[in-house]
Design a protein around this motif. Structure first.
Motif, PDB file in Angstrom:
ATOM      1  N   GLU A  37       0.864  -1.228   0.004  1.00  0.00           N
ATOM      2  CA  GLU A  37       0.085   0.128   0.090  1.00  0.00           C
ATOM      3  C   GLU A  37       0.624   1.350  -0.015  1.00  0.00           C
ATOM      4  O   GLU A  37       0.410   2.175  -0.709  1.00  0.00           O
ATOM      5  N   GLN A  38       1.891   1.147   0.622  1.00  0.00           N
ATOM      6  CA  GLN A  38       2.739   2.534   0.911  1.00  0.00           C
ATOM      7  C   GLN A  38       3.316   2.569  -0.809  1.00  0.00           C
ATOM      8  O   GLN A  38       3.324   3.803  -0.986  1.00  0.00           O
ATOM      9  N   VAL A  39       3.691   1.594  -1.344  1.00  0.00           N
ATOM     10  CA  VAL A  39       4.257   1.886  -2.633  1.00  0.00           C
ATOM     11  C   VAL A  39       3.328   2.421  -3.721  1.00  0.00           C
ATOM     12  O   VAL A  39       3.632   3.392  -4.253  1.00  0.00           O
ATOM     13  N   THR A  40       2.248   1.722  -3.585  1.00  0.00           N
ATOM     14  CA  THR A  40       0.907   2.190  -4.652  1.00  0.00           C
ATOM     15  C   THR A  40       0.525   3.529  -4.273  1.00  0.00           C
ATOM     16  O   THR A  40       0.142   4.418  -5.129  1.00  0.00           O
ATOM     17  N   SER A  41       0.063   3.814  -2.915  1.00  0.00           N
ATOM     18  CA  SER A  41      -0.734   4.837  -2.519  1.00  0.00           C
ATOM     19  C   SER A  41       0.320   6.212  -2.530  1.00  0.00           C
ATOM     20  O   SER A  41      -0.154   7.208  -2.916  1.00  0.00           O
ATOM     21  N   ARG A  42       1.554   6.094  -2.310  1.00  0.00           N
ATOM     22  CA  ARG A  42       2.585   7.179  -2.388  1.00  0.00           C
ATOM     23  C   ARG A  42       3.383   7.301  -3.777  1.00  0.00           C
ATOM     24  O   ARG A  42       4.158   8.192  -4.011  1.00  0.00           O
ATOM     25  N   GLY A  43       3.216   6.383  -4.516  1.00  0.00           N
ATOM     26  CA  GLY A  43       3.955   6.527  -5.963  1.00  0.00           C
ATOM     27  C   GLY A  43       5.142   6.260  -5.596  1.00  0.00           C
ATOM     28  O   GLY A  43       6.157   7.105  -6.322  1.00  0.00           O
ATOM     29  N   ILE A  44       5.600   5.115  -5.061  1.00  0.00           N
ATOM     30  CA  ILE A  44       7.095   5.126  -4.913  1.00  0.00           C
ATOM     31  C   ILE A  44       7.248   4.030  -6.096  1.00  0.00           C
ATOM     32  O   ILE A  44       7.761   3.039  -5.791  1.00  0.00           O
ATOM     33  N   ASP A  45       7.459   4.506  -7.195  1.00  0.00           N
ATOM     34  CA  ASP A  45       7.563   3.828  -8.380  1.00  0.00           C
ATOM     35  C   ASP A  45       9.006   3.860  -9.016  1.00  0.00           C
ATOM     36  O   ASP A  45       9.457   2.940  -9.915  1.00  0.00           O
ATOM     37  N   ARG A  46       9.462   5.093  -9.068  1.00  0.00           N
ATOM     38  CA  ARG A  46      10.629   5.304 -10.083  1.00  0.00           C
ATOM     39  C   ARG A  46      11.882   5.602  -9.068  1.00  0.00           C
ATOM     40  O   ARG A  46      12.165   6.664  -8.720  1.00  0.00           O
ATOM     41  N   LEU A  47      12.746   4.582  -8.859  1.00  0.00           N
ATOM     42  CA  LEU A  47      13.905   4.891  -8.044  1.00  0.00           C
ATOM     43  C   LEU A  47      15.109   4.420  -8.774  1.00  0.00           C
ATOM     44  O   LEU A  47      15.940   3.794  -8.239  1.00  0.00           O
ATOM     45  N   GLU A  48      15.227   4.655 -10.266  1.00  0.00           N
ATOM     46  CA  GLU A  48      16.253   4.428 -11.138  1.00  0.00           C
ATOM     47  C   GLU A  48      17.507   5.322 -10.254  1.00  0.00           C
ATOM     48  O   GLU A  48      17.095   6.686  -9.895  1.00  0.00           O
ATOM     49  N   LEU A  49      18.465   4.819 -10.363  1.00  0.00           N
ATOM     50  CA  LEU A  49      19.791   5.489  -9.606  1.00  0.00           C
ATOM     51  C   LEU A  49      20.398   6.449 -10.634  1.00  0.00           C
ATOM     52  O   LEU A  49      20.673   5.948 -11.717  1.00  0.00           O
ATOM     53  N   THR A  50      20.776   7.571 -10.127  1.00  0.00           N
ATOM     54  CA  THR A  50      21.389   8.426 -10.696  1.00  0.00           C
ATOM     55  C   THR A  50      22.935   7.969 -11.103  1.00  0.00           C
ATOM     56  O   THR A  50      23.559   8.131 -12.099  1.00  0.00           O
ATOM     57  N   GLY A  51      23.366   7.441  -9.929  1.00  0.00           N
ATOM     58  CA  GLY A  51      24.742   6.487  -9.990  1.00  0.00           C
ATOM     59  C   GLY A  51      25.024   5.308 -10.552  1.00  0.00           C
ATOM     60  O   GLY A  51      25.723   4.769 -10.390  1.00  0.00           O
ATOM     61  N   ASP A  52      24.013   4.939 -11.311  1.00  0.00           N
ATOM     62  CA  ASP A  52      24.133   3.582 -12.210  1.00  0.00           C
ATOM     63  C   ASP A  52      24.093   3.767 -13.655  1.00  0.00           C
ATOM     64  O   ASP A  52      23.043   4.500 -14.452  1.00  0.00           O
ATOM     65  N   ILE A  53      25.144   3.609 -14.376  1.00  0.00           N
ATOM     66  CA  ILE A  53      25.581   3.950 -15.748  1.00  0.00           C
ATOM     67  C   ILE A  53      24.530   3.302 -16.477  1.00  0.00           C
ATOM     68  O   ILE A  53      24.296   3.745 -17.447  1.00  0.00           O
ATOM     69  N   SER A  54      23.788   2.308 -15.934  1.00  0.00           N
ATOM     70  CA  SER A  54      22.860   1.613 -16.738  1.00  0.00           C
ATOM     71  C   SER A  54      21.726   2.542 -17.273  1.00  0.00           C
ATOM     72  O   SER A  54      20.746   2.374 -18.309  1.00  0.00           O
ATOM     73  N   ASN A  55      21.664   3.469 -16.505  1.00  0.00           N
ATOM     74  CA  ASN A  55      20.605   4.519 -16.763  1.00  0.00           C
ATOM     75  C   ASN A  55      20.831   5.883 -17.666  1.00  0.00           C
ATOM     76  O   ASN A  55      20.258   6.558 -17.693  1.00  0.00           O
ATOM     77  N   LEU A  56      22.197   5.501 -18.068  1.00  0.00           N
ATOM     78  CA  LEU A  56      22.497   6.550 -19.240  1.00  0.00           C
ATOM     79  C   LEU A  56      22.671   5.974 -20.560  1.00  0.00           C
ATOM     80  O   LEU A  56      23.412   5.384 -20.778  1.00  0.00           O
ATOM     81  N   PRO A  57      21.646   6.365 -21.027  1.00  0.00           N
ATOM     82  CA  PRO A  57      21.474   5.714 -22.623  1.00  0.00           C
ATOM     83  C   PRO A  57      22.735   5.663 -23.289  1.00  0.00           C
ATOM     84  O   PRO A  57      23.217   4.694 -24.132  1.00  0.00           O
ATOM     85  N   ALA A  58      23.585   6.879 -23.281  1.00  0.00           N
ATOM     86  CA  ALA A  58      24.805   7.071 -23.950  1.00  0.00           C
ATOM     87  C   ALA A  58      25.887   5.869 -23.710  1.00  0.00           C
ATOM     88  O   ALA A  58      26.778   5.570 -24.525  1.00  0.00           O
ATOM     89  N   ALA A  59      25.681   5.424 -22.742  1.00  0.00           N
ATOM     90  CA  ALA A  59      26.867   4.500 -22.269  1.00  0.00           C
ATOM     91  C   ALA A  59      26.212   2.760 -22.457  1.00  0.00           C
ATOM     92  O   ALA A  59      26.986   2.020 -22.164  1.00  0.00           O
ATOM     93  N   ILE A  60      24.969   2.845 -23.024  1.00  0.00           N
ATOM     94  CA  ILE A  60      24.508   1.654 -23.463  1.00  0.00           C
ATOM     95  C   ILE A  60      24.845   0.977 -24.832  1.00  0.00           C
ATOM     96  O   ILE A  60      24.746   1.818 -25.368  1.00  0.00           O
ATOM     97  N   ARG A  61      25.366   0.043 -25.079  1.00  0.00           N
ATOM     98  CA  ARG A  61      25.637  -0.361 -26.363  1.00  0.00           C
ATOM     99  C   ARG A  61      24.507  -0.317 -27.198  1.00  0.00           C
ATOM    100  O   ARG A  61      23.429  -0.976 -26.739  1.00  0.00           O
ATOM    101  N   PRO A  62      24.485   0.456 -28.486  1.00  0.00           N
ATOM    102  CA  PRO A  62      23.169   0.474 -29.125  1.00  0.00           C
ATOM    103  C   PRO A  62      22.409  -0.530 -29.635  1.00  0.00           C
ATOM    104  O   PRO A  62      21.253  -0.610 -29.186  1.00  0.00           O
TER     105      PRO A  62
END
Ligand code: FES
Lengths: 140, 351, 368
Positions: free
Chosen positions: B35-60
């Protein structure tokens, strides 16, 4: 090996050292709790004068956070980079086989000399007094 | 459920899985957290510090959602991989509420089992732990350790505190007890500025800071006596780069001679401790292009120190050319098989 | 590691063959009032009433206890009194004369001018430090050269101070702290770089400063051994920022000397930056060349504390990769981790190589 005179025992109290130059070589003689140890006065790392180091104990630990200080007064920390040397052997604590300073043999002998403090003028009769004093010698 | 033993498996020590949103974890959360996750919208926790979230760093050709099929085709089949250790970074490891962290990390491990480990027997995983609270992290390790498909414990390199500090030790105690190496992965929770001079402007600078973070954290583990207290513990620096290691060791071996008195439980030159306890994954390789210099660096690093990784889906090489110039085929075989088997005890028993 | 030193080792710099330029010597004032002659009365008052204001817990000492009092070698305390580095006569006798030092560059770290939070006070202190260097050091020994102390958090004032002092050719570089309020490549600092380039003065960036950030990206470590390494990692922090922000695109003739921040980390770090730039270069479109190009052209490194790899030849390869023309010999006198020019190099150098590192490179860079 010829023995060289370092000085009177009383000149080098425990925890101190005296430096003598023998045939161009500086040798530091340390009094470690009454024993005399002579080391070449040059750190094998970068040449600092060991005589200017600080005499400390050996910090040891078997468990992180638990500190013990053993062998008080027997360790010399080099005045520069602080590497530790065992005054009794001249060996470095971190690399005893590979890094050590040269050690020389010392001995303590009695030296005799005529007493010079008799006040000859005022007494009818004087006796020559022989004073025995302990001196430190180093074999170089 | 485990395959017939293969004495010479080809192991990929760092393959990334991406948890797209917290909502994927809902089936694994209890009523309260659901309920916490759904009612508060705790859904987007991608990390700034994870290079996987930098499209430029992902092999095309590896961009897009990492579904099981894509991972199988692009990351496993393409390299003929027999075993891959999956690392998953997500905001669960960075939220400030330790209870939320524990709930999300536990759910992520359930998610790994249900959606990945159970679906392809080549996959292994690192246990995701709420390292914000080391006691809770240790509990999570205890909970997962019986599943032999979890082969290490995952931390990030830059988090709440220096990694060697004693408050972290419950994690190392649990890991050592279960024969699980600690995988220290690149990444930051941004508790502190990436550099000692503050917050740089660009992502590329944050990435450059990672290798320095690995150095100071490895030094923390050495000076604090982690390897004295946990003599069987192994640490795998993952996505750390490798060429910084020799000059780092020169310097700390020398410092140790002068400052050992501060940390008297460190009784050996740090380089010996590192050689015994620490390994590094090889991608992204941070060496030069000149193969001669690369060979010299490999010699300085020590080839037994490195573990093969594709670092999928990060863009470190093209096609299947995972060996940087200067790494010959023999060496690559050792990095892919012998070295990982020696590092991860659980790979031997299950492969 | 060598065993007994009986005579200078093969790689030693003998005093005769070169004459040395020492790119890092630390002067100290005799006591807290030594700068007063160079401070306005009101700032003397301020000093007495408030003192410095820094981003660290202790008023009178560094964040981590060092290995020896005042960070200094134990044999450098002047017999006539005062702290190490405060007595020119003793410095001459212990350091400048016996090592045949031709030029020594002073780097005054005390007072933490670069990190003082009260900017008006910092400006007064910077000026005082510069005047003190001239009157008490430069005017008393022709071998000495000074580093220009500036308020790096107030670049406008810094530029004024540069203009004021640069006329005296004995100021040979502008001193900045790598542990800064913001990474040194950021534009707020560019006026300083503009002035440095215009006056042909290198930046001397010596490991120090209290910028208010944790000393590592993972937080505050426990031990001085970690702090010592963390200060060294101020080097890559400066390098990364200055290169990536495009400082050398804007100021191509700017010269940066990293002082006492190590050098052995540079090749690996440059390779890493190049690899990152290949993939993420679009984020820094103002760069026209690979990071390693700027590094090779715009950075120099002082040698102390010397690296001592178990295989000394590795050091030679490190020099190859850095560029032999980039290395500037320094002692760091009178600090505890200083290097003795006779024994610092544990690798065999040819006389020409020795001369280049101990003298030639500095002559070229500082135009001595
Ligand atoms: S000179 Fe003695 S430890 Fe370096």
């Amino acid at each position: 090996m010829p023995k060289e005179r370092v000085g009177l025992v009383s000149e080098i109290p425990p925890g101190s050292n005296k430096v003598v130059t023998v045939r161009g070589r500086e040798i530091a003689v340390f009094n470690v709790g009454g024993d005399f140890h002579a080391l070449l006065n040059r750190c094998p790392h970068e040449g600092a004068k060991l005589s200017r180091g600080i005499i400390v104990g050996l910090p040891e630990s078997e468990v992180p956070g638990c500190y013990q200080l053993s062998r008080p007064g027997e360790i010399l920390r080099c005045p520069w980079h602080g590497w530790e040397f065992d005054l009794r052997t001249g060996k470095s604590h971190c690399d005893p086989q590979g890094l050590f300073t040269r050690q020389y043999k010392t001995s303590v002998e009695r030296e005799t000399s005529p007493d010079s403090c008799g006040d000859a003028g005022l007494t009818a009769e004087t006796f020559p007094v022989i004073v025995e004093e302990a001196v430190v010698l180093v074999e170089v | 459920m485990l395959r017939q033993a293969n004495p010479f498996p080809k192991v990929d020590c760092d393959l990334h899985l991406t948890l797209p949103t917290t909502s994927e974890l809902l089936p694994f959360l209890d009523d309260y957290w659901h309920e916490q996750v759904t009612s508060r919208g705790i859904d987007r926790l991608e990390l700034t510090g994870d290079i996987s979230n930098l499209p430029a760093a992902i092999r095309p050709d590896w961009r897009g959602p990492a579904t099981l099929e894509r991972v199988q085709t692009c990351a496993l089949d393409a390299f003929d991989t027999d075993i891959a250790i999956c690392n998953c970074l997500y905001g669960a490891q960075a939220v400030y509420n330790a209870d939320l962290a524990a709930a999300l990390c536990g759910a992520m491990n359930d998610w790994l089992v249900a959606n990945w480990l159970s679906k392809d027997e080549r996959l292994r995983a690192s246990i995701i732990v709420p390292w914000q609270h080391p006691e809770l992290a240790a509990k999570e390790i205890e909970r997962r350790a019986p599943d032999r498909r979890f082969v290490q414990v995952l931390l990030m390199v830059l988090g709440d505190r220096p990694l060697g500090q004693r408050s972290m030790w419950p994690i190392y105690a649990a890991a050592e007890a279960h024969g699980l190496p600690i995988g220290v992965h690149a990444g930051s929770t941004y508790r502190f500025a990436p550099w000692t001079n503050g917050w740089p402007s660009y992502h590329i600078e944050d990435q450059a800071a990672q290798s320095v973070g690995f150095q100071t954290q490895l030094l923390s583990m050495i000076t604090e006596g982690v390897f004295k207290e946990f003599p069987k513990l192994r640490v795998v620096l993952t996505e750390s780069g490798v060429t910084w290691l020799p000059s780092f060791l020169w310097r700390i071996d020398k410092l140790w001679r002068g400052l050992r008195m501060e940390v008297p439980w460190v009784k050996r030159p740090p380089s010996e401790i590192v050689a015994e306890h620490v390994r590094l994954t090889m991608q992204p390789f941070d060496g030069p292009k000149d193969p001669q210099i690369v060979r010299e660096m490999i010699e300085q690093i020590g080839e037994e120190m490195m573990l093969f990784s594709t670092d999928f889906p990060h863009w470190n090489f093209e096609q299947a050319e995972f060996a940087p110039t200067g790494f010959d085929a023999d060496l690559m075989n050792r990095l892919r098989t012998g070295n990982p088997l020696k590092t991860y005890p659980r790979l031997q028993e299950t492969s | 590691m060598t065993s007994v030193i009986e005579s200078p080792s093969a790689g030693a710099v003998t005093k005769v063959d070169a004459g040395i330029i020492d790119c890092d010597v630390h002067p100290l004032p005799k006591d807290s009032k030594s700068l007063y002659p160079y401070l306005a009365r009101s700032w003397q008052e301020h000093s007495e009433q408030f003192g410095t204001h820094l981003r660290q817990p202790f008023i009178n000492t560094t964040q981590y206890p060092r290995t020896a009092p005042l960070i200094c070698r134990r044999d450098a305390w002047p017999p006539a009194g005062g702290p190490p580095g405060s007595d020119l006569a003793f410095m001459q006798q212990q350091h400048l004369d016996p090592f045949h030092i031709l030029k020594a560059i002073l780097i005054p770290l005390f007072g933490n001018v670069a990190s003082e939070r009260n900017q008006d006070f910092a400006r007064a202190l910077a000026t005082a430090h510069n005047d003190w260097q001239v009157a008490e050091w430069l005017d008393r020994d022709a071998r000495l050269r000074a580093s220009l102390v500036v308020t790096q958090d107030d670049p406008v004032a810094a530029v004024k101070e540069i203009e004021r002092c640069a006329r005296d050719g004995r100021f040979v570089q502008i001193m900045l702290a790598p542990r800064s309020s913001e990474p040194l490549g950021r534009r707020r600092y560019w006026p300083i770089y503009e002035a440095a380039q215009a006056y042909g003065l290198p930046l001397g960036i010596h490991s120090y400063g209290i910028g208010g950030h944790a000393s590592t990206g993972g937080g505050w470590p426990s031990f001085y051994m970690e702090e010592h390494y963390a200060t060294t990692m101020g080097g890559p922090a400066v390098m990364s920022s200055m290169v990536m922000e495009g400082v050398f695109e804007e100021f191509p003739a700017l010269k940066v000397v990293l002082v006492e921040i190590g050098f052995a980390w540079v090749p690996s770090f440059a390779w890493r930056l190049d690899r990152l730039w290949e993939r993420l270069g679009d984020e820094v479109p103002h760069l026209t060349r690979p990071p390693s190009d700027y590094i090779r052209k715009n950075f120099w490194y002082t040698t102390q504390p010397m690296e001592e790899p178990a295989k000394p030849e590795a050091l030679r390869r490190c020099f190859d990769w850095l560029g032999w023309d980039r290395l500037l010999f320094s002692t760091d006198y009178p600090h505890w981790d200083q290097d003795d020019p006779s024994y610092a190099f544990k690798v065999k150098l040819s006389p020409a190589e020795r001369k280049q590192i101990c003298r030639g490179n500095a002559e070229n860079l500082y135009r001595f």
